[in-house]
Structure formats: C-alpha cells, structure tokens
Write a protein that holds these residues in place. Structure first.
Motif, PDB file in Angstrom:
ATOM      1  N   THR A   1      18.282  27.029-100.061  1.00 22.97           N
ATOM      2  CA  THR A   1      18.101  28.184 -98.856  1.00 22.97           C
ATOM      3  C   THR A   1      17.772  29.260 -99.712  1.00 22.97           C
TER       4      THR A   1
ATOM      5  N   THR B   1      13.772  27.216 -95.946  1.00 18.50           N
ATOM      6  CA  THR B   1      14.517  25.969 -96.915  1.00 18.50           C
ATOM      7  C   THR B   1      13.655  25.361 -97.234  1.00 18.50           C
TER       8      THR B   1
ATOM      9  N   THR C   1      13.579  23.105-107.258  1.00 20.13           N
ATOM     10  CA  THR C   1      13.655  22.072-106.432  1.00 20.13           C
ATOM     11  C   THR C   1      14.523  21.201-107.170  1.00 20.13           C
TER      12      THR C   1
ATOM     13  N   THR D   1       9.047  18.687 -99.858  1.00 20.42           N
ATOM     14  CA  THR D   1      10.040  18.063-100.657  1.00 20.42           C
ATOM     15  C   THR D   1      10.000  18.445-102.160  1.00 20.42           C
TER      16      THR D   1
ATOM     17  N   LYS E   1      19.074  21.008-100.603  1.00 22.97           N
ATOM     18  CA  LYS E   1      18.424  21.844-100.062  1.00 22.97           C
ATOM     19  C   LYS E   1      18.238  23.260-100.967  1.00 22.97           C
TER      20      LYS E   1
ATOM     21  N   GLY F   1      24.922  22.868-102.499  1.00 22.39           N
ATOM     22  CA  GLY F   1      23.595  23.366-102.204  1.00 22.39           C
ATOM     23  C   GLY F   1      23.265  24.723-103.183  1.00 22.39           C
TER      24      GLY F   1
ATOM     25  N   ASP G   1      13.406  21.530 -99.513  1.00 21.14           N
ATOM     26  CA  ASP G   1      13.887  20.238 -99.971  1.00 21.14           C
ATOM     27  C   ASP G   1      14.190  20.069-101.255  1.00 21.14           C
ATOM     28  N   THR G   2      15.268  19.941-102.138  1.00 18.99           N
ATOM     29  CA  THR G   2      15.429  19.606-103.530  1.00 18.99           C
ATOM     30  C   THR G   2      15.612  18.330-103.735  1.00 18.99           C
TER      31      THR G   2
ATOM     32  N   SER H   1      22.867  23.799 -97.977  1.00 16.06           N
ATOM     33  CA  SER H   1      23.026  22.450 -97.599  1.00 16.06           C
ATOM     34  C   SER H   1      22.798  21.694 -99.132  1.00 16.06           C
TER      35      SER H   1
END
Lengths: 277, 228
Positions: free
Chosen positions: A200, A219, A124, A24, A198, A132, A221-222, A195
């Motif tokens: 990537t 990937t 992040t 996360t 996210k 994204g 999560d941001t 995304s």
C-alpha cells in the motif's frame, strides 16, 4: 502486410489483457507501470515517446497499471490544451523500465513548489504470511515530514522526493503526516489498509504553502507467503487408512494397556478410548 | 493517438511503431474492447507504413487505461464468510476469520464443529484467487470428529453454499476432491491470490501418525462459483 497487422492486433490484444489485470508481482518478463498525477490545479496530457497517451489527466488521478516491454520510455507532460509535446510543462524525462519490475511515475511538485517527475520502483517482494507493506512517498511542496502511525512517529525526517517502507501486520493503520519533530498533523489522520500480499503506497502531495496538501493511495500486488500447512486433526479418529492403520491404532492401545507407552503416545492413545465410550 | 496519421517518413517509422505500442497500452480511454473482440481480428483499416522493426500495431481504438481517483477513500473490505453448508454430506459449520498460528501454519478453530476462513487471502466472492476454509476433522476441544470428517465424500458437482456477513449467499460446485500427503501439498498454490476465483476446503485425512501426532494427508476440495 496483413499478416503483420494481424500480429499487431494480437499484440494489442495481449496488451489489453495485461492492462486489464491488476499490477502483479510482475514475473512475466514485462515491466509494470502506473502513473500518478500529483500536481495540484493542472489538468495535463501525457505523451509517451511522442504519442498522446493520457488525455485530460486530472490531479489525484492514478493511471495503470500497464504491462510494458522493458526499455526506456520518454514521457512529456503538457497542459491539456497543447497540440503536441513540443513545449512540455514537465519533462521530457526518460523512464528506464526493467523486466519483472513494478514502477510508478509521479508528476509532482518538488520541495520548492516546482513541477517535476519522479520514477519510483515499487517493492513487490513477498510479504510474510499475515503481514503487508506500507510505503510512504513525499512528493509535496513541503519540508521534511514525520509519518505518524497510531499517533507515534513511524517514519522520521522524510524529504521530497524520498520514500520509506514499513512491514506491518495486516489491518488498518491510522496514519498522519506532521512536520519533522512534531506530532501535530498537517495531513490526516487517515485510515490506511495494510494487506497481506500487497504494497500500500501512500503519497503526500500538493503544497503546504497553498494549503492543498492531500493523500493519494495506490496498492500494488506483491508476492505472498502461504501458511506452512493446515493442521486439522488432533485425535486420529478419522483414520481413513488401510487396515494397517487400524492395526497401528490397536497396537498403540495394546501398548498402552501394557504400560509401555511413553507420555506422548498415551495422550494420543487415550483419545480414541475416550471417544469410543 | 493521432488518428490522422497515414503516411510517415520511414526514418521515424520505427520510433512511431514503438510509440504506438505504448499508445496501445497507454492509450486514452476508448470504447471498452474485450480481449475476445480484439483477438477476433478487427483488423484496422488504417495501415501503418512498413516498419523496420517487427513491431506493427493497429491504429484501431486503443484499450482502456484504467484511471481512478487515488484520493478516494479505500474501498470497503469484502464481506467475510460466516457460514458454510455442504448438504450432500450433512455438513453445516459456522465460519470464523482466522490467521496464521505461531508455527506458521494456518490457524484452525479449536472446535471441529467450526470452520476457519484464512482472512489474509481472498474472501469468497473475490474476483480472483482462492478463498480457503478449513476445519478440524477431529479435535481435542470437541472430543471427537466434526462435520469435515466426511469432506472426502464430496463428489464432483456437489453444491456448497457460503453465507457472507452482508447477508448474501454464494453457491459453489465441487470440481475435485483430493487427498494429498502433507509433505507434497504445494500450499502457495492452494492459497493462491491469482487465477479464477474458487473456494478451497481443507481438512485432514489419510492415516493417523501417532509418532508425529497428525494425519498423513490433507483432504482438499476445490470448488468453483456457480453463476448467478
């Protein structure tokens, strides 16, 4: 002793939970760490602070993410048949991990083909709504490259072990890697999903000389940005308000009838009339 | 981890304790141990020696470290919702994927008879976070109200069904319906990617505000998936 063991069991459970969650934006005071194996042809064991932690870790594998207490961790990478970490193939390297940060430690080849390891910090920070992040990391035994997106250079002159980051509209990007200054792919093209919320991360790894260049994708999560609102009414027909609300509407109609309404009000006021017919 | 470790010179105990913490976190794939099992206190039989630090960890089987092949093609995107049904308020709406309007607000299908799913967030059926579907309560394009004009009538326990593009159908139950002044809505919470999976339905309500040409409130229904 028992109490302390129980405390340890709870701590273990917390780590289990953390490890079960995807990486996360790491805001829990922990550091998030993933490990990528980018050395072709070498199955390894990974020791952290002297303890075997990844057994028979294969090229192209990505482990984690793990939620760890901030601190410095010593990582040694050995051949998979080693009895301990006394003669590592890579390292030992110290990984300083800070709270609320996301990292990927990559075992890979340097530009000349020697095994090495690099600790990358994953961005992040929040992406704008609808966009994204795409990060490209050069961890291959190859000269500097350009990254082509949709056939045109989006990143130029990226050298091992550097990275470059783009913010793009969420969607699919056709990405390829070419020697700097050229557009003839040595790798790809491959479809990469970008995304919202996210990062990537695409790794170019392997060896140009050995003809085993490959892409690996991670990937992370941001943070994300929510839309600023949900504008779902245009006419005023569904006014659920008190009688006051209806009085306002009637007043607007009266005002319209009197010819005193400004243009904007007229447009609003005429809508109910039209709909009431 | 070294399962044979029983006695360790105290001098290295601290270092080992740290190592074991890492090992617990990073440890080789063991049996699938749920958090419930772990916290239920399967206290390990093999004790670590006393440690000068407060960190003592069990030598019980370590949790799995997720390991995957990073060279595999990206997983297919989750199927998009295509239809929403709210039988208790006689609402049936086709659902279109929508994004962000130029003003930064959620894009809404012009016709009040159609709903929009915020395609940058989770899809219904995702394992976490909120899938947001919104529709106009009334619209210029429709020249009147749409099915969501009755969204505020949803009651706790009412059922919703969402058809997905792959032909499957998901069922939800209403947890809560609220009407919140637009200025008070915490949109990052409504559109959250975290937490338990839920379906969030949004339209407008409250009083019409002619001066700003929008309603005072958003009506927001929160729903949870109904198990298979």
């Amino acid at each position: 002793m028992r109490t302390r063991l129980l405390a340890g069991a709870v701590a273990g459970a917390a780590l289990t939970l953390s490890a079960a969650l995807p990486a996360t934006a790491a805001t829990d005071g922990k550091a998030s760490l993933s490990v990528l194996h980018g050395v072709p042809g070498l199955t390894v064991d990974v020791y952290v602070n002297g303890a075997l932690t990844l057994d028979n870790f294969a090229p192209g594998d990505l482990a984690g993410p793990l939620s760890l207490d901030p601190g410095t961790y010593t990582v040694a990478i050995t051949a998979s048949d080693a009895a301990d970490d006394s003669s590592p193939a890579i390292g030992p390297v110290d990984l300083p991990l800070e709270a609320n940060m996301s990292y990927t430690a990559v075992a890979h080849l340097d530009a000349d083909g020697n095994p090495t390891a690099t600790l990358f910090t994953n961005d992040t920070s929040a992406t704008p709504a609808g966009q994204g992040r795409l990060t490209v990391r050069h961890v291959a035994a190859a000269p500097a490259v350009d990254v082509l997106a949709g056939g045109s250079p989006a990143i130029t002159n990226l050298a091992n072990p550097d990275e470059a980051t783009l913010e793009l509209p969420a969607g699919t990007v056709s990405a390829a890697v070419a020697a700097t200054g050229t557009t003839d792919p040595v790798l790809g093209p491959a479809d990469v999903t970008v995304s919202d919320g996210k990062n990537t991360i695409v790794y170019a790894w392997g060896s140009l000389a050995d003809d085993n260049l490959a892409l690996a994708t991670q990937t992370v999560d941001t943070g994300m940005t929510a839309p600023g609102g949900v504008p779902t009414g245009e006419l005023g027909l569904a006014d659920q308000g008190s009688s006051t609300g209806w009085l306002v509407a009637v007043a607007a109609l009266v005002a319209l009838a009197g010819g005193g309404a400004v243009l904007a009000s007229r447009r609003r006021a005429t809508a109910p009339v039209r709909a009431n017919r | 981890m070294n399962p044979a470790r029983r006695t360790v010179p105290p001098i290295v105990a601290a270092a080992l304790a740290v190592a074991v913490v890492v090992a617990v976190a990073l440890g080789p794939a063991g049996r699938d141990r749920s958090a419930a099992e772990a916290s239920a206190g399967s206290v390990p039989s093999t004790a670590l020696p006393p440690s000068p630090t407060a960190v003592v960890t069990p030598t019980a089987p370590t949790p799995d470290i997720p390991v995957r092949d990073a060279t595999a093609p990206a997983a297919a995107l989750a199927p998009a919702p295509v239809h929403l049904s709210l039988p208790t308020i006689d609402a049936d709406l086709p659902v279109d994927p929508v994004g962000v309007a130029q003003d930064g607000q959620m894009e809404i299908p012009p016709l009040a008879e159609r709903a929009g799913w915020y395609r940058f967030g989770p899809a219904p059926g995702s394992d976490r976070g909120s899938a947001v579907i919104a529709a106009h309560v009334d619209s210029d394009a429709s020249g009147g109200t749409g099915p969501f004009v009755r969204l505020h009538e949803l009651a706790q326990g009412d059922v919703a069904q969402v058809d997905l593009a792959d032909g499957s159908t998901l069922s939800y139950r209403v947890d809560q319906v609220v009407s919140v002044p637009k200025t008070d809505v915490a949109w990052p919470d409504v559109f959250t990617r975290q937490g338990a999976p839920r379906l969030v339905l949004v339209t407008c309500g409250g009083t019409w505000q002619p001066a700003v040409r929008h309603y005072s409130n958003n009506v927001i229904a929160y729903l949870s998936p109904v198990g298979p």
